[in-house]
Design a protein around this motif. Structure first.
Motif, PDB file in Angstrom:
ATOM      1  N   GLY A 150       0.798  -1.216   0.000  1.00  0.00           N
ATOM      2  CA  GLY A 150       0.000   0.000   0.000  1.00  0.00           C
ATOM      3  C   GLY A 150       0.829   1.263   0.000  1.00  0.00           C
ATOM      4  N   SER A 151       0.099   2.383  -0.048  1.00  0.00           N
ATOM      5  CA  SER A 151       0.718   3.704  -0.013  1.00  0.00           C
ATOM      6  C   SER A 151      -0.065   4.564   0.976  1.00  0.00           C
ATOM      7  CB  SER A 151       0.701   4.341  -1.405  1.00  0.00           C
ATOM      8  OG  SER A 151       1.307   5.614  -1.388  1.00  0.00           O
ATOM      9  N   TRP A 152       0.653   5.328   1.784  1.00  0.00           N
ATOM     10  CA  TRP A 152       0.049   6.177   2.804  1.00  0.00           C
ATOM     11  C   TRP A 152       0.523   7.612   2.584  1.00  0.00           C
ATOM     12  CZ3 TRP A 152       1.266   1.220   3.272  1.00  0.00           C
ATOM     13  CH2 TRP A 152       0.364   0.365   3.913  1.00  0.00           C
ATOM     14  N   THR A 153      -0.407   8.541   2.508  1.00  0.00           N
ATOM     15  CA  THR A 153      -0.081   9.953   2.398  1.00  0.00           C
ATOM     16  C   THR A 153      -0.370  10.602   3.745  1.00  0.00           C
ATOM     17  OG1 THR A 153      -0.634   9.968   0.046  1.00  0.00           O
ATOM     18  CG2 THR A 153      -0.531  12.099   1.161  1.00  0.00           C
ATOM     19  N   VAL A 154       0.626  11.263   4.309  1.00  0.00           N
ATOM     20  CA  VAL A 154       0.515  11.792   5.665  1.00  0.00           C
ATOM     21  C   VAL A 154       0.539  13.317   5.612  1.00  0.00           C
ATOM     22  CG1 VAL A 154       1.423  11.661   8.014  1.00  0.00           C
ATOM     23  CG2 VAL A 154       1.825   9.760   6.415  1.00  0.00           C
ATOM     24  N   PRO A 155      -0.620  13.970   5.799  1.00  0.00           N
ATOM     25  CA  PRO A 155      -0.659  15.435   5.781  1.00  0.00           C
ATOM     26  C   PRO A 155       0.073  16.026   6.985  1.00  0.00           C
ATOM     27  CG  PRO A 155      -2.856  14.468   5.537  1.00  0.00           C
ATOM     28  CD  PRO A 155      -1.935  13.377   6.007  1.00  0.00           C
ATOM     29  N   PRO A 156       0.266  17.347   6.983  1.00  0.00           N
ATOM     30  CA  PRO A 156       0.920  17.980   8.134  1.00  0.00           C
ATOM     31  C   PRO A 156       0.160  17.716   9.427  1.00  0.00           C
ATOM     32  CG  PRO A 156       0.715  19.515   6.302  1.00  0.00           C
ATOM     33  CD  PRO A 156      -0.087  18.315   5.937  1.00  0.00           C
ATOM     34  N   GLU A 157       0.898  17.619  10.517  1.00  0.00           N
ATOM     35  CA  GLU A 157       0.369  17.448  11.857  1.00  0.00           C
ATOM     36  C   GLU A 157      -0.392  16.133  12.034  1.00  0.00           C
ATOM     37  OE1 GLU A 157      -1.689  20.971  13.048  1.00  0.00           O
ATOM     38  OE2 GLU A 157       0.052  22.250  12.743  1.00  0.00           O
ATOM     39  N   ARG A 158      -0.088  15.160  11.155  1.00  0.00           N
ATOM     40  CA  ARG A 158      -0.539  13.783  11.331  1.00  0.00           C
ATOM     41  C   ARG A 158       0.693  12.908  11.486  1.00  0.00           C
ATOM     42  NH1 ARG A 158      -4.051  17.641   9.286  1.00  0.00           N
ATOM     43  NH2 ARG A 158      -6.210  16.898   9.385  1.00  0.00           N
ATOM     44  N   ALA A 159       0.455  11.642  11.768  1.00  0.00           N
ATOM     45  CA  ALA A 159       1.578  10.730  11.978  1.00  0.00           C
ATOM     46  C   ALA A 159       1.282   9.388  11.337  1.00  0.00           C
ATOM     47  CB  ALA A 159       1.856  10.550  13.466  1.00  0.00           C
ATOM     48  N   LEU A 160       2.345   8.650  11.078  1.00  0.00           N
ATOM     49  CA  LEU A 160       2.245   7.300  10.531  1.00  0.00           C
ATOM     50  C   LEU A 160       2.805   6.317  11.549  1.00  0.00           C
ATOM     51  CD1 LEU A 160       1.583   5.570   7.977  1.00  0.00           C
ATOM     52  CD2 LEU A 160       3.995   5.840   7.346  1.00  0.00           C
ATOM     53  N   LEU A 161       2.011   5.319  11.897  1.00  0.00           N
ATOM     54  CA  LEU A 161       2.487   4.231  12.749  1.00  0.00           C
ATOM     55  C   LEU A 161       3.012   3.129  11.837  1.00  0.00           C
ATOM     56  CD1 LEU A 161       0.383   5.803  14.571  1.00  0.00           C
ATOM     57  CD2 LEU A 161       0.107   3.649  15.807  1.00  0.00           C
ATOM     58  N   ILE A 162       4.284   2.814  11.972  1.00  0.00           N
ATOM     59  CA  ILE A 162       4.940   1.804  11.135  1.00  0.00           C
ATOM     60  C   ILE A 162       5.311   0.609  12.010  1.00  0.00           C
ATOM     61  CG2 ILE A 162       6.857   1.348   9.562  1.00  0.00           C
ATOM     62  CD1 ILE A 162       7.104   4.393   9.170  1.00  0.00           C
ATOM     63  N   PRO A 163       4.806  -0.574  11.701  1.00  0.00           N
ATOM     64  CA  PRO A 163       5.163  -1.747  12.519  1.00  0.00           C
ATOM     65  C   PRO A 163       6.656  -2.072  12.421  1.00  0.00           C
ATOM     66  CG  PRO A 163       3.226  -2.182  11.156  1.00  0.00           C
ATOM     67  CD  PRO A 163       3.818  -0.892  10.666  1.00  0.00           C
ATOM     68  N   ALA A 164       7.160  -2.734  13.416  1.00  0.00           N
ATOM     69  CA  ALA A 164       8.567  -3.150  13.421  1.00  0.00           C
ATOM     70  C   ALA A 164       8.849  -4.059  12.230  1.00  0.00           C
ATOM     71  CB  ALA A 164       8.879  -3.881  14.717  1.00  0.00           C
ATOM     72  N   THR A 165      10.033  -3.915  11.679  1.00  0.00           N
ATOM     73  CA  THR A 165      10.558  -4.725  10.565  1.00  0.00           C
ATOM     74  C   THR A 165       9.711  -4.630   9.292  1.00  0.00           C
ATOM     75  OG1 THR A 165       9.465  -6.820  11.162  1.00  0.00           O
ATOM     76  CG2 THR A 165      11.591  -6.341  12.224  1.00  0.00           C
ATOM     77  N   THR A 166       8.914  -3.597   9.157  1.00  0.00           N
ATOM     78  CA  THR A 166       8.152  -3.381   7.923  1.00  0.00           C
ATOM     79  C   THR A 166       9.023  -2.628   6.922  1.00  0.00           C
ATOM     80  OG1 THR A 166       6.014  -3.321   9.039  1.00  0.00           O
ATOM     81  CG2 THR A 166       6.151  -2.236   6.897  1.00  0.00           C
ATOM     82  N   ARG A 167       9.267  -3.236   5.773  1.00  0.00           N
ATOM     83  CA  ARG A 167      10.074  -2.586   4.746  1.00  0.00           C
ATOM     84  C   ARG A 167       9.255  -1.458   4.127  1.00  0.00           C
ATOM     85  NH1 ARG A 167      11.583  -3.686  -0.793  1.00  0.00           N
ATOM     86  NH2 ARG A 167      13.763  -3.120  -1.155  1.00  0.00           N
ATOM     87  N   HIS A 168       9.844  -0.256   4.067  1.00  0.00           N
ATOM     88  CA  HIS A 168       9.103   0.897   3.593  1.00  0.00           C
ATOM     89  C   HIS A 168      10.049   1.946   3.029  1.00  0.00           C
ATOM     90  CE1 HIS A 168      10.373   1.892   7.700  1.00  0.00           C
ATOM     91  NE2 HIS A 168      10.260   3.180   7.376  1.00  0.00           N
ATOM     92  N   ARG A 169       9.475   2.870   2.281  1.00  0.00           N
ATOM     93  CA  ARG A 169      10.217   4.045   1.830  1.00  0.00           C
ATOM     94  C   ARG A 169       9.324   5.256   2.065  1.00  0.00           C
ATOM     95  NH1 ARG A 169       9.947   3.257  -4.819  1.00  0.00           N
ATOM     96  NH2 ARG A 169       7.672   3.429  -4.972  1.00  0.00           N
TER      97      ARG A 169
END
Length: 253
Positions: A54-73
């Motif tokens: 998937g793809s996640w777009t994070v606007p200002p003043e929001r956050a992304l929770l990324i699980p451990a060992t998840t490959r991402h860019r």
């Protein structure tokens, strides 16, 4: 800690490591992963994060929770981040896939304070209490709809990745089916099985997500025209239905 590489402090005996980082505009943090889970908060700018599914777009003043060992860019568009790197055992409730969340004022202020801590902050003092409160606040956050699924099938994923990079209202199901060497009916069925929505619905959602970075510098009218909407009103209505807020709220952010 500010602008400190995680690798320098990852072994610190603390369940949570707060780090603030400033990035040059447009920087791409290419594919990587962390041993720890990550709470990635963008104090400014827009972040676009990709994983295999998937793809996640994070606007200002929001956050992304990324699980451990998840490959991402992550592509950083004028972003200054405040991150928490968290030992997985300390957050068994952490989501199993990336999740965008709002960051309310209290949590924002706690994050700003926490990045001033040293890696060996006092667990029994003020710093330890701030960190503990941040985890309580994060656990109560509600996911936001700034996400789009990417199919597992390589030929479908390639079509989707290309569209996310350059959304085009002229693309049709028939065109995608030809490129995938499938009948339109078979293509549509397989796409829905892998993403949970129709190709046309997926493309409409992708265009709205693409609007978020464009709104940083473009007006609502300019972005509506660039994404192929018949009018700014039509664009605003679709945007508000999906994200729960009008595009004007994201202009210049």
């Amino acid at each position: 800690m500010k602008n400190v590489p995680l690798s320098e402090v990852d072994a610190a005996p603390r369940a949570v490591l707060p780090i603030g980082t400033d990035y040059p505009p447009g920087l791409l943090l290419d594919w990587h992963e962390h041993r720890r889970a990550q709470f990635l908060y963008g104090a400014t700018g827009v972040m676009v994060a990709d994983t295999a599914d998937g793809s996640w777009t994070v606007p200002p003043e929001r956050a992304l929770l990324i699980p451990a060992t998840t490959r991402h860019r992550v592509r950083m568009l004028g972003v200054s981040t405040r991150s928490l790197y968290v030992e997985p055992a300390a957050v068994p409730w952490w989501p199993a896939r990336c999740t965008v969340v709002d960051v309310p004022p209290l949590l924002r202020e706690l994050l700003l304070a926490a990045v001033e801590f040293e890696a060996d902050y006092d667990l029994s003092g003020r710093a330890g209490q701030v960190v503990a409160l941040m985890l309580h606040e994060i656990a109560a956050l509600t996911p936001l709809p700034f996400h789009i699924a990417v199919p597992a099938a390589p030929e479908l994923a390639a079509l989707c990745r290309a569209y996310l990079a350059a959304p085009d209202v002229a693309v049709t199901n028939a065109l995608w089916a030809r490129r995938a060497a499938m009948s339109e009916r078979a293509f549509t069925r397989r796409f829905r099985e892998q993403t949970g929505e129709s190709p046309a619905g997926w493309r409409a959602r992708a265009r709205l997500l693409a609007a978020l970075p464009l709104l940083r510098s473009g007006t609502v009218t300019e972005v509506a025209g660039r994404l192929g909407y018949a009018s700014p009103a039509a664009f605003s209505a679709a945007f508000t239905r999906l994200f729960g807020a009008p595009p004007s709220r994201f202009h210049g952010r």
